[in-house]
Design a protein around this motif. Structure first.
Motif, PDB file in Angstrom:
ATOM      1  N   ALA A   1      -0.070   5.866   7.270  1.00  0.00           N
ATOM      2  CA  ALA A   1      -0.005   7.322   7.133  1.00  0.00           C
ATOM      3  C   ALA A   1      -0.077   8.037   8.476  1.00  0.00           C
ATOM      4  N   ASN A   2      -0.648   7.367   9.482  1.00  0.00           N
ATOM      5  CA  ASN A   2      -0.890   8.032  10.763  1.00  0.00           C
ATOM      6  C   ASN A   2      -0.235   7.336  11.955  1.00  0.00           C
ATOM      7  N   ARG A   3       0.662   6.388  11.684  1.00  0.00           N
ATOM      8  CA  ARG A   3       1.205   5.612  12.801  1.00  0.00           C
ATOM      9  C   ARG A   3       2.010   6.452  13.773  1.00  0.00           C
ATOM     10  N   TRP A   4       2.635   7.532  13.306  1.00  0.00           N
ATOM     11  CA  TRP A   4       3.458   8.350  14.199  1.00  0.00           C
ATOM     12  C   TRP A   4       2.579   9.136  15.160  1.00  0.00           C
TER      13      TRP A   4
ATOM     14  N   LEU B   1      -0.605   8.485  15.872  1.00  0.00           N
ATOM     15  CA  LEU B   1      -1.339   7.520  16.693  1.00  0.00           C
ATOM     16  C   LEU B   1      -0.446   6.962  17.794  1.00  0.00           C
ATOM     17  N   GLY B   2       0.804   6.669  17.438  1.00  0.00           N
ATOM     18  CA  GLY B   2       1.734   6.125  18.420  1.00  0.00           C
ATOM     19  C   GLY B   2       1.980   7.071  19.573  1.00  0.00           C
ATOM     20  N   VAL B   3       2.182   8.363  19.258  1.00  0.00           N
ATOM     21  CA  VAL B   3       2.402   9.367  20.297  1.00  0.00           C
ATOM     22  C   VAL B   3       1.136   9.551  21.133  1.00  0.00           C
ATOM     23  N   SER B   4      -0.009   9.607  20.466  1.00  0.00           N
ATOM     24  CA  SER B   4      -1.271   9.872  21.157  1.00  0.00           C
ATOM     25  C   SER B   4      -1.678   8.750  22.104  1.00  0.00           C
ATOM     26  N   PHE B   5      -1.376   7.505  21.722  1.00  0.00           N
ATOM     27  CA  PHE B   5      -1.833   6.370  22.510  1.00  0.00           C
ATOM     28  C   PHE B   5      -0.701   5.611  23.189  1.00  0.00           C
ATOM     29  N   GLY B   6       0.516   6.119  23.056  1.00  0.00           N
ATOM     30  CA  GLY B   6       1.629   5.499  23.755  1.00  0.00           C
ATOM     31  C   GLY B   6       1.984   4.109  23.280  1.00  0.00           C
ATOM     32  N   ARG B   7       1.925   3.894  21.952  1.00  0.00           N
ATOM     33  CA  ARG B   7       2.272   2.588  21.383  1.00  0.00           C
ATOM     34  C   ARG B   7       3.226   2.793  20.214  1.00  0.00           C
ATOM     35  N   ASP B   8       4.210   1.934  20.110  1.00  0.00           N
ATOM     36  CA  ASP B   8       5.148   2.003  18.997  1.00  0.00           C
ATOM     37  C   ASP B   8       4.569   1.196  17.842  1.00  0.00           C
ATOM     38  N   LEU B   9       3.900   1.891  16.930  1.00  0.00           N
ATOM     39  CA  LEU B   9       3.210   1.207  15.846  1.00  0.00           C
ATOM     40  C   LEU B   9       4.138   0.806  14.707  1.00  0.00           C
ATOM     41  N   SER B  10       5.428   1.082  14.862  1.00  0.00           N
ATOM     42  CA  SER B  10       6.413   0.638  13.877  1.00  0.00           C
ATOM     43  C   SER B  10       7.112  -0.652  14.296  1.00  0.00           C
ATOM     44  N   GLU B  11       6.799  -1.148  15.487  1.00  0.00           N
ATOM     45  CA  GLU B  11       7.368  -2.420  15.928  1.00  0.00           C
ATOM     46  C   GLU B  11       6.908  -3.547  15.005  1.00  0.00           C
ATOM     47  N   PRO B  12       7.796  -4.473  14.667  1.00  0.00           N
ATOM     48  CA  PRO B  12       7.417  -5.591  13.792  1.00  0.00           C
ATOM     49  C   PRO B  12       6.176  -6.340  14.274  1.00  0.00           C
ATOM     50  N   ALA B  13       6.063  -6.529  15.580  1.00  0.00           N
ATOM     51  CA  ALA B  13       4.900  -7.259  16.102  1.00  0.00           C
ATOM     52  C   ALA B  13       3.606  -6.490  15.846  1.00  0.00           C
ATOM     53  N   GLU B  14       3.661  -5.166  16.014  1.00  0.00           N
ATOM     54  CA  GLU B  14       2.480  -4.338  15.763  1.00  0.00           C
ATOM     55  C   GLU B  14       2.124  -4.360  14.274  1.00  0.00           C
ATOM     56  N   ILE B  15       3.137  -4.271  13.425  1.00  0.00           N
ATOM     57  CA  ILE B  15       2.923  -4.285  11.979  1.00  0.00           C
ATOM     58  C   ILE B  15       2.275  -5.601  11.553  1.00  0.00           C
ATOM     59  N   GLU B  16       2.820  -6.708  12.048  1.00  0.00           N
ATOM     60  CA  GLU B  16       2.284  -8.030  11.708  1.00  0.00           C
ATOM     61  C   GLU B  16       0.857  -8.180  12.214  1.00  0.00           C
ATOM     62  N   ALA B  17       0.614  -7.717  13.424  1.00  0.00           N
ATOM     63  CA  ALA B  17      -0.720  -7.851  14.015  1.00  0.00           C
ATOM     64  C   ALA B  17      -1.758  -7.055  13.254  1.00  0.00           C
ATOM     65  N   TRP B  18      -1.361  -5.874  12.742  1.00  0.00           N
ATOM     66  CA  TRP B  18      -2.345  -5.061  12.022  1.00  0.00           C
ATOM     67  C   TRP B  18      -2.768  -5.732  10.717  1.00  0.00           C
ATOM     68  N   GLY B  19      -1.828  -6.356  10.025  1.00  0.00           N
ATOM     69  CA  GLY B  19      -2.195  -7.074   8.807  1.00  0.00           C
ATOM     70  C   GLY B  19      -3.230  -8.148   9.092  1.00  0.00           C
ATOM     71  N   GLU B  20      -3.045  -8.899  10.158  1.00  0.00           N
ATOM     72  CA  GLU B  20      -4.003  -9.938  10.538  1.00  0.00           C
ATOM     73  C   GLU B  20      -5.331  -9.320  10.978  1.00  0.00           C
ATOM     74  N   HIS B  21      -5.253  -8.157  11.623  1.00  0.00           N
ATOM     75  CA  HIS B  21      -6.480  -7.460  12.023  1.00  0.00           C
ATOM     76  C   HIS B  21      -7.314  -7.086  10.808  1.00  0.00           C
ATOM     77  N   VAL B  22      -6.657  -6.559   9.779  1.00  0.00           N
ATOM     78  CA  VAL B  22      -7.389  -6.180   8.566  1.00  0.00           C
ATOM     79  C   VAL B  22      -8.027  -7.405   7.925  1.00  0.00           C
ATOM     80  N   VAL B  23      -7.296  -8.513   7.882  1.00  0.00           N
ATOM     81  CA  VAL B  23      -7.864  -9.748   7.353  1.00  0.00           C
ATOM     82  C   VAL B  23      -9.127 -10.122   8.130  1.00  0.00           C
TER      83      VAL B  23
END
Length: 215
Positions: free
Chosen positions: A179-182, A184-206
């Protein structure tokens, strides 16, 4: 083209299940895109290939249709969750599967998140009038409770974890990112829609959830 649309309408008149499914699909898209206030019954009926009279026949008012869409959205995710055998493998493996399922489902069904956002703006008014909603959601909490008990019995999970709070934690970690990736991405200078970021977040939640559950 005009003839096929007329034929489509005739088929739906003779097939109530198909007509209801067409209405729900069109209404889901309309409510997810425009919210309850912005959605138009005319647009829903046109997209479903029926007339408004038939729509009202099946679902009553616009508010009734919106409630039916919410119920169907919850029924869909609960049905998909039901395919997860939470007792299979170790408790940690089952919990990992539940977390990753939730993460994938939210990513693949943005309309579900949009509907939830709209209903929270409305303070849950439509769901409050639903006779189905608790029956749809309670079994999941019971299954998580059983999984926690199994983990405690095997010495893998700590005692005293509330299954409802645990599920809210999982859902929150998944929902907030999407809900907040856009912003957050602008605020912190990270593309949170990148596949690697998406995959990493799932593992982070685990990792967060399993770390919390350790005794």
């Amino acid at each position: 083209m005009k003839r096929s649309k007329v034929v489509g309408r005739e088929v739906r008149r003779r097939d109530p299940d198909r007509a209801r499914a067409s209405i729900l699909a069109a209404a889901t898209a309309e409510f997810a895109a425009l919210g309850l206030g912005g959605a138009r019954v005319d647009a829903i009926a046109d997209q479903a290939g029926i007339n408004k009279r038939m729509l009202y026949h099946y679902f009553g008012t616009k508010d009734d249709l919106y409630r039916a869409v919410l119920e169907e959205a919850y029924a869909a995710i609960r049905a998909a969750e039901g395919e997860i055998v939470l007792g299979r493998g170790s408790p940690a493996e089952a919990m990992r599967e539940l977390v990753l399922f939730t993460w994938r489902y939210y990513r693949e069904h943005p309309e579900f998140l949009s509907l939830l956002a709209t209903e929270n703006v409305n303070k849950g008014a439509a769901l409050g009038g639903s006779a189905r909603i608790r029956a749809l959601n309670s079994p999941l909490i019971a299954k998580i409770g059983s999984l926690l008990d199994q983990g405690v019995a095997e010495g893998k999970f700590r005692r005293g974890v509330d299954p409802f709070k645990l599920y809210v934690s999982i859902a929150s970690l998944c929902f907030f990112y999407l809900a907040n990736r856009w912003t957050l991405g602008v605020s912190f200078g990270r593309d949170l829609s990148e596949p690697a970021e998406i995959e990493a977040w799932g593992e982070h939640v685990v990792g967060v959830i399993l770390g919390y559950l350790r005794p």
